[in-house]
Scaffold this motif. Structure first.
Motif, mmCIF file in Angstrom:
data_model
loop_
_atom_site.group_PDB
_atom_site.id
_atom_site.type_symbol
_atom_site.label_atom_id
_atom_site.label_comp_id
_atom_site.label_asym_id
_atom_site.label_seq_id
_atom_site.Cartn_x
_atom_site.Cartn_y
_atom_site.Cartn_z
ATOM 1 N N ALA A 187 0.828 -1.209 0.000
ATOM 2 C CA ALA A 187 0.000 0.000 0.000
ATOM 3 C C ALA A 187 0.861 1.258 0.000
ATOM 4 C CB ALA A 187 -0.924 -0.010 1.213
ATOM 5 N N TYR A 188 1.896 1.277 0.829
ATOM 6 C CA TYR A 188 2.782 2.438 0.910
ATOM 7 C C TYR A 188 3.529 2.639 -0.412
ATOM 8 C CZ TYR A 188 6.792 5.338 2.057
ATOM 9 O OH TYR A 188 7.756 6.313 2.034
ATOM 10 N N SER A 189 4.006 1.566 -0.981
ATOM 11 C CA SER A 189 4.757 1.648 -2.240
ATOM 12 C C SER A 189 3.898 2.212 -3.363
ATOM 13 C CB SER A 189 5.280 0.267 -2.637
ATOM 14 O OG SER A 189 6.180 -0.227 -1.652
ATOM 15 N N GLN A 190 2.626 1.883 -3.361
ATOM 16 C CA GLN A 190 1.718 2.352 -4.401
ATOM 17 C C GLN A 190 1.357 3.825 -4.246
ATOM 18 O OE1 GLN A 190 -1.693 -0.231 -4.076
ATOM 19 N NE2 GLN A 190 -0.736 -1.914 -5.220
ATOM 20 N N VAL A 191 1.108 4.246 -3.006
ATOM 21 C CA VAL A 191 0.500 5.567 -2.782
ATOM 22 C C VAL A 191 1.492 6.662 -2.398
ATOM 23 C CG1 VAL A 191 -1.197 6.848 -1.403
ATOM 24 C CG2 VAL A 191 -1.690 4.494 -2.124
ATOM 25 N N CYS A 192 2.384 6.364 -1.476
ATOM 26 C CA CYS A 192 3.231 7.425 -0.901
ATOM 27 C C CYS A 192 4.691 7.394 -1.316
ATOM 28 C CB CYS A 192 3.151 7.367 0.627
ATOM 29 S SG CYS A 192 1.502 7.699 1.290
ATOM 30 N N ALA A 193 5.241 6.201 -1.473
ATOM 31 C CA ALA A 193 6.680 6.077 -1.740
ATOM 32 C C ALA A 193 7.171 6.921 -2.917
ATOM 33 C CB ALA A 193 7.035 4.605 -1.955
ATOM 34 N N PRO A 194 6.408 7.018 -4.023
ATOM 35 C CA PRO A 194 6.899 7.802 -5.164
ATOM 36 C C PRO A 194 7.147 9.276 -4.837
ATOM 37 C CG PRO A 194 5.101 6.357 -5.838
ATOM 38 C CD PRO A 194 5.144 6.318 -4.340
ATOM 39 N N TYR A 195 6.564 9.778 -3.757
ATOM 40 C CA TYR A 195 6.682 11.200 -3.432
ATOM 41 C C TYR A 195 7.564 11.460 -2.210
ATOM 42 C CZ TYR A 195 2.515 10.675 -6.277
ATOM 43 O OH TYR A 195 1.645 10.307 -7.267
ATOM 44 N N TRP A 231 14.463 9.277 -0.323
ATOM 45 C CA TRP A 231 15.064 7.977 -0.023
ATOM 46 C C TRP A 231 15.130 7.751 1.482
ATOM 47 C CZ3 TRP A 231 19.394 6.749 2.815
ATOM 48 C CH2 TRP A 231 19.810 5.408 2.758
ATOM 49 N N ALA A 232 15.487 8.775 2.238
ATOM 50 C CA ALA A 232 15.624 8.642 3.687
ATOM 51 C C ALA A 232 14.283 8.289 4.337
ATOM 52 C CB ALA A 232 16.165 9.941 4.285
ATOM 53 N N VAL A 233 13.211 8.944 3.887
ATOM 54 C CA VAL A 233 11.884 8.666 4.443
ATOM 55 C C VAL A 233 11.445 7.254 4.081
ATOM 56 C CG1 VAL A 233 9.440 9.290 4.349
ATOM 57 C CG2 VAL A 233 11.175 11.084 4.470
ATOM 58 N N ARG A 234 11.648 6.874 2.828
ATOM 59 C CA ARG A 234 11.255 5.529 2.392
ATOM 60 C C ARG A 234 11.995 4.464 3.193
ATOM 61 N NH1 ARG A 234 12.023 7.761 -2.779
ATOM 62 N NH2 ARG A 234 13.883 6.469 -3.077
ATOM 63 N N THR A 235 13.275 4.667 3.400
ATOM 64 C CA THR A 235 14.076 3.703 4.152
ATOM 65 C C THR A 235 13.568 3.544 5.576
ATOM 66 O OG1 THR A 235 16.043 4.236 2.839
ATOM 67 C CG2 THR A 235 16.389 3.128 4.952
ATOM 68 N N ALA A 236 13.250 4.665 6.215
ATOM 69 C CA ALA A 236 12.747 4.630 7.593
ATOM 70 C C ALA A 236 11.392 3.943 7.671
ATOM 71 C CB ALA A 236 12.655 6.049 8.141
ATOM 72 N N VAL A 237 10.547 4.206 6.679
ATOM 73 C CA VAL A 237 9.210 3.602 6.670
ATOM 74 C C VAL A 237 9.300 2.096 6.480
ATOM 75 C CG1 VAL A 237 7.031 3.445 5.407
ATOM 76 C CG2 VAL A 237 8.046 5.682 5.864
ATOM 77 N N TYR A 238 10.081 1.664 5.514
ATOM 78 C CA TYR A 238 10.187 0.227 5.261
ATOM 79 C C TYR A 238 10.779 -0.502 6.471
ATOM 80 C CZ TYR A 238 9.040 1.007 0.341
ATOM 81 O OH TYR A 238 8.398 1.341 -0.822
ATOM 82 N N ALA A 239 11.708 0.134 7.154
ATOM 83 C CA ALA A 239 12.283 -0.480 8.359
ATOM 84 C C ALA A 239 11.228 -0.587 9.449
ATOM 85 C CB ALA A 239 13.467 0.348 8.846
ATOM 86 N N GLY A 240 10.360 0.407 9.512
ATOM 87 C CA GLY A 240 9.315 0.407 10.531
ATOM 88 C C GLY A 240 8.221 -0.600 10.309
#
Length: 252
Positions: free
Chosen positions: A180-188, A191-200
């Motif tokens: 869900a995150y990859s589809q909606v939010c990740a594109p915007y 890199w630092a935010v995406r990395t933190a989110v995926y780790a979480g």
């Protein structure tokens, strides 16, 4: 020696006693039924069902005005106060997802709060976008139009997560939330935010824990999630059309 009372009197007395007992039982049953009804209504009113009800009202409002007041192809109009109030209910869903979505919760809540304040001055979603278009501040950090765009992404993130939840019975929510995150939010996001989110994502509650947090059963959750998807999608698409009809791309 006194003679015994007539049989008819005894029969009448017994009937009266039986009627009295029936009346007591009837009152007790009515009270029990009323209590059960109240309890049922209380149990039925969960955070998710309240959100669904609010979005259904938004969708109805949007549809009822569509034929009366088209907006440069967007169709209808949506009051900012009703929209922001409904969106404020959604923040509880982010908090139920724990640390993994804390970033989304904090950003979402801040943006909704801005729209709530804006609703005291402006009537509709169209108005705040038109003002930012006139001022050249649509994408400017802190502008109402930018905040509306972020709130829209939050609503869409919940929609996508629910779709993933419904498509699998996995005990873990990690895959569903990641998709869900990859589809909606990740594109915007950077890199630092995406990395933190995926780790979480590893800190997400289990499927059963989420249901407990939402005060839902598996059956009621699936029903309400389907209803949220159906009710929120027209609102999300409507917001997109507001931007597109003003030649504002959605790649931000």
């Amino acid at each position: 020696m006194m003679s015994p009372p007539p049989r008819s009197s005894i029969t009448l007395y017994n009937q009266q006693q039986q009627q009295a007992q029936d009346d007591v039982v009837g009152v007790a049953e009515e009270a029990t039924e009323a209590n059960m009804t109240t309890t049922t209504k209380t149990k039925a009113q969960t955070p998710l069902s309240e959100i669904v009800e609010a979005f259904e009202e938004l969708a109805k409002s949007l549809n009822s005005r569509r034929n009366r007041n088209s907006d440069k192809g967007a169709g209808g109009e949506l009051r900012l106060d009703a929209f922001s109030k409904t969106c404020s209910l959604v923040s509880v869903l982010f908090s139920c997802l724990g640390l993994a979505f804390r970033f989304a919760e904090s950003e979402y809540v801040a943006k909704v709060r801005d729209l709530v304040e804006a609703s005291k001055e402006y009537n509709t979603l169209q108005t705040i976008i038109d003002i930012d278009v006139a001022n050249g501040t649509v994408r400017t950090s802190g502008s109402h139009s930018r905040n509306l765009r972020r709130v829209r992404q939050g609503l869409d993130l919940i929609r996508a997560l629910f779709e993933q939840f419904l498509s699998t019975n996995d005990y873990s929510l990690r895959e569903a939330a990641t998709t869900a995150y990859s589809q909606v939010c990740a594109p915007y996001h950077t890199w630092a935010v995406r990395t933190a989110v995926y780790a979480g994502m590893y800190t997400l509650p289990t499927r059963d824990q989420l249901l407990l947090n939402l005060n839902e059963t598996e059956h009621s959750a699936k029903k309400n999630m389907r209803m949220y998807i159906k009710a929120s999608l027209p609102v999300i698409q409507y917001i997109d059309r507001l931007y597109i009809s003003r030649n504002i791309s959605l790649d931000w």
